[in-house]
Scaffold this active site. Structure first.
Site, PDB file in Angstrom:
ATOM      1  N   TYR A  85       0.356  -4.496  11.316  1.00 12.30           N
ATOM      2  CA  TYR A  85       0.135  -3.138  10.858  1.00 12.30           C
ATOM      3  C   TYR A  85       0.674  -2.116  11.849  1.00 12.30           C
ATOM      4  CZ  TYR A  85      -2.372  -4.095   6.570  1.00 12.30           C
ATOM      5  OH  TYR A  85      -2.676  -4.468   5.287  1.00 12.30           O
ATOM      6  N   ASN A  89      -9.951  -3.409   1.793  1.00 12.82           N
ATOM      7  CA  ASN A  89      -9.622  -3.275   0.373  1.00 12.82           C
ATOM      8  C   ASN A  89     -10.884  -2.970  -0.418  1.00 12.82           C
ATOM      9  OD1 ASN A  89      -6.798  -3.844   0.482  1.00 12.82           O
ATOM     10  ND2 ASN A  89      -7.239  -6.024   0.677  1.00 12.82           N
ATOM     11  N   HIS A 132       0.826  -1.215   0.000  1.00 12.33           N
ATOM     12  CA  HIS A 132       0.000   0.000   0.000  1.00 12.33           C
ATOM     13  C   HIS A 132       0.861   1.266   0.000  1.00 12.33           C
ATOM     14  CE1 HIS A 132      -3.645  -2.378   0.707  1.00 12.33           C
ATOM     15  NE2 HIS A 132      -2.935  -3.057   1.586  1.00 12.33           N
TER      16      HIS A 132
END
Length: 481
Positions: free
Chosen positions: A337, A127, A54
């Site tokens: 993350y 997404n 990303h």
């Protein structure tokens, strides 16, 4: 003519920003030119590590408004009443490419949403597809390696991609979506978003419901033909960012409807197909969409780096009334993350303006690189503690996963069946009189001068181990029991 004075980072006025300090008009540059040194040193450090996935993206600020009553499923304050508004930030992205790659590549698109609620930041990091290529985070590094560059050629490798996919049949659903017309969306405004994983909501009675988040574009679905995508990749590689920025700047604010699918715990437990498998969808006939609200993106960032590059999304950002699920891929992302953000932008990344909560926050985190908020002053930095001005836990725990079953996942209280005293008492009784007195003298010396209420609380523990143990310490401290 600007009246703003140019200064150094420390605030000193700069007299000349065009000429270095030199030894004579044609001589070498002097090291004492602190402005030159600061300017070059900062320039060398302007880049931060790009996201491993990303990396290329765009984003904007907006407002989420509740339009449907979902309080039967969640007691989250930001969902508590129709018409309630919550500020938010959305980041869109491609997945596999680097920061300089084309927006029109055939690739899933990231769709990450941050709600700045009164109970903390709540992130849904998904997404533009309702499924993913793999169902277990242990395969994620291998999968992403196939989407990046070959270690020998430094080129993208279709061989690696198809080798991995052909050996991972669970990828077929996502591969089918990726190579359909939806594999190349027309910018960011004309695509749906999905939480993809199974998440959960918890109501005021502590009842949990499994859910799927859906963000449905109100601009209509539009996709790009591969030939046009290839052309745009050469002529306007920032096509999606260009489209999003100028739409908002012109007042053409994009909107998405927010919906959930719901499945109760009994249905999930009795369902033959694993409801926590991110490679599969839930049938919308069996589990229809339920309206939650809508959001509009109405403000571009004033600074792309400060907001879009530094925004830190993670599914670990949950708030009361929301939760996770046993989805294996989601569980891995909860760690990965937030850990990626600590690596990219530092351990205090949540203090950056785009990430900082819009509500009061109190914790025991201190110090670390780039701490710039006062470091919580003189407040205590440990817990448990005895101080009224220190933050305390709420004790409002989420329900257990697989409640009533072996291996149910829950925050069990380790104190419930613990004996802290018998072995300490046994050790005390093994000592001879001289050893006991030395122990007591050492404790008295260590505890002298601290608050009496803390002394008495500790003595209660000694007494439970052995009365003589506690009485000896109390006597040494001059306390009557």
């Amino acid at each position: 003519m600007s009246k703003t004075i140019l200064t150094s980072a420390s605030g000193a006025p700069i007299a000349d920003n065009q000429n270095s300090i030199t030894a004579g008009s044609r001589g070498p540059v002097s090291l004492e030119d602190y402005h030159l040194v600061e300017k070059l040193a900062h320039f060398n450090r302007e880049n931060i590590p790009e996201r491993r996935v990303h990396a290329k993206g765009g984003g904007a600020h907006g407002i989420f408004t509740v339009t449907g009553n979902v309080t039967k499923y969640s007691h989250a304050a930001f969902l508590s009443e129709i018409g309630k508004e919550t500020p938010m930030f959305v980041r869109f992205s491609t997945v596999g490419g680097e920061r300089g790659s084309a927006d029109t590549a055939r690739d899933p698109r990231g769709f990450a949403v941050k709600f700045y609620t009164k109970e903390g930041n709540f992130d849904v990091v998904g997404n533009n597809t309702p499924v993913f290529f793999i169902r277990d985070a242990i395969k994620f590094p291998d999968f992403i390696h196939t989407q990046k560059r070959d270690p020998r050629t430094n080129l993208k490798s279709p061989r690696a991609m198809w080798d991995f996919w052909s050996l991972s049949p669970e990828s077929l659903h996502q591969v089918t979506i990726l190579f359909s017309d939806r594999g190349i969306p027309d910018g960011f405004r004309h695509m749906h978003g999905y939480g993809s994983h199974t998440y959960s909501l918890v109501n005021k009675d502590g009842v949990r419901t499994w859910i799927k988040w859906h963000f449905r574009t109100k601009q209509g679905i539009k996709n790009i033909h591969p030939k046009l995508a290839e052309e745009l990749g050469g002529t306007n590689p920032d096509y999606a960012q260009d489209d999003l920025y100028h739409a908002i700047e012109s007042g053409n604010y994009p909107k998405w409807g927010v919906y959930i699918q719901v499945m109760n715990e009994e249905e999930a437990a009795n369902r033959a197909e694993n409801p926590f498998d991110v490679t599969k969808v839930w049938s919308q006939k069996e589990y229809p969409l339920i309206e939650v609200g809508e959001f509009v993106l109405n403000r571009n960032p004033d600074n792309y780096f400060a907001d879009v590059e530094q925004v830190a999304m993670s599914p670990s950002n949950i708030i009361p009334g929301t939760g996770l699920s046993p989805d294996r891929m989601l569980q891995g992302r909860v760690f990965a993350y937030a850990d990626a953000q600590r690596y990219r932008i530092g351990t205090n990344y949540q203090q950056l303006p785009v990430n900082v909560p819009k509500c009061p926050y109190h914790n025991y985190q201190r110090d670390g690189s780039m701490r710039f908020d006062g470091n919580q002053g003189s407040a205590p930095n440990y817990e448990p503690n005895s101080f009224d001005n220190a933050p305390k836990q709420t004790n409002e725990k989420a329900p257990a996963y697989n409640k009533g079953q072996d291996g149910a996942v829950y925050q069990y209280d380790h104190r419930e069946d613990s004996d802290y005293y018998s072995q300490a008492g046994d050790l005390f009784r093994l000592m001879n009189d001289e050893q006991k007195q030395l122990l007591i003298d050492n404790l008295v010396d260590a505890m002298t001068g601290i608050d009496e209420y803390i002394q008495r609380r500790q003595i209660e523990h000694f007494l439970k181990a052995d009365p003589a143990y506690g009485e000896g310490v109390a006597k040494g401290l001059g306390l009557k029991l």
